[in-house]
Design a protein around this motif. Structure first.
Motif: not given
Length: 109
Positions: A12, A14, A20-21, A37, A39, A45, A59-61, A75, A77
């Motif tokens: 994941l 983010y 949103r994650a 995870n 980050v 980013f 965009q993320v997540p 893509t 969330s």
């Protein structure tokens, strides 16, 4: 955990905040879903934002999946959250119950 191949790796992507994650991370913990995870900072980013292989919509997540060398990026969330809910046995299999859960999700968006 139904549906997750033991060879599948999940990551994941983010920021180092909840946002949103966070619901996805919490669902993974509750459902005992192994994932990485990943980050990154906002400046990091901005460096990868236009990499459509990593961030198809910029965009993320995003959820990176790899099984036996086959890679995909998911893509949105809410889609990732539902997927983790299903993997962890937290999402109802009954269609009407699932509809009620989806209705609640819509309120949060």
């Amino acid at each position: 955990m139904a549906g997750l191949d033991s060879n599948t790796k999940l990551a994941l992507l983010y920021f180092p905040i909840g946002g949103r994650a966070e619901a996805i991370r919490l669902t993974a913990a509750a459902g005992k879903i192994p994932f990485t995870n990943k980050v990154f900072t906002f400046p990091e980013f901005m460096d990868i934002k236009n990499d459509i292989e990593m961030l198809p919509l910029g965009q993320v997540p995003v959820l990176q999946m790899e099984t036996d060398g086959k890679k995909s990026v998911i893509t949105q969330s809410s889609a990732i959250l539902r997927y983790f809910g299903k993997l962890g046995g937290l999402y109802p299999s009954d269609e009407v119950d699932a509809l009620q859960v989806d209705s609640f999700f819509a309120l949060l968006e």
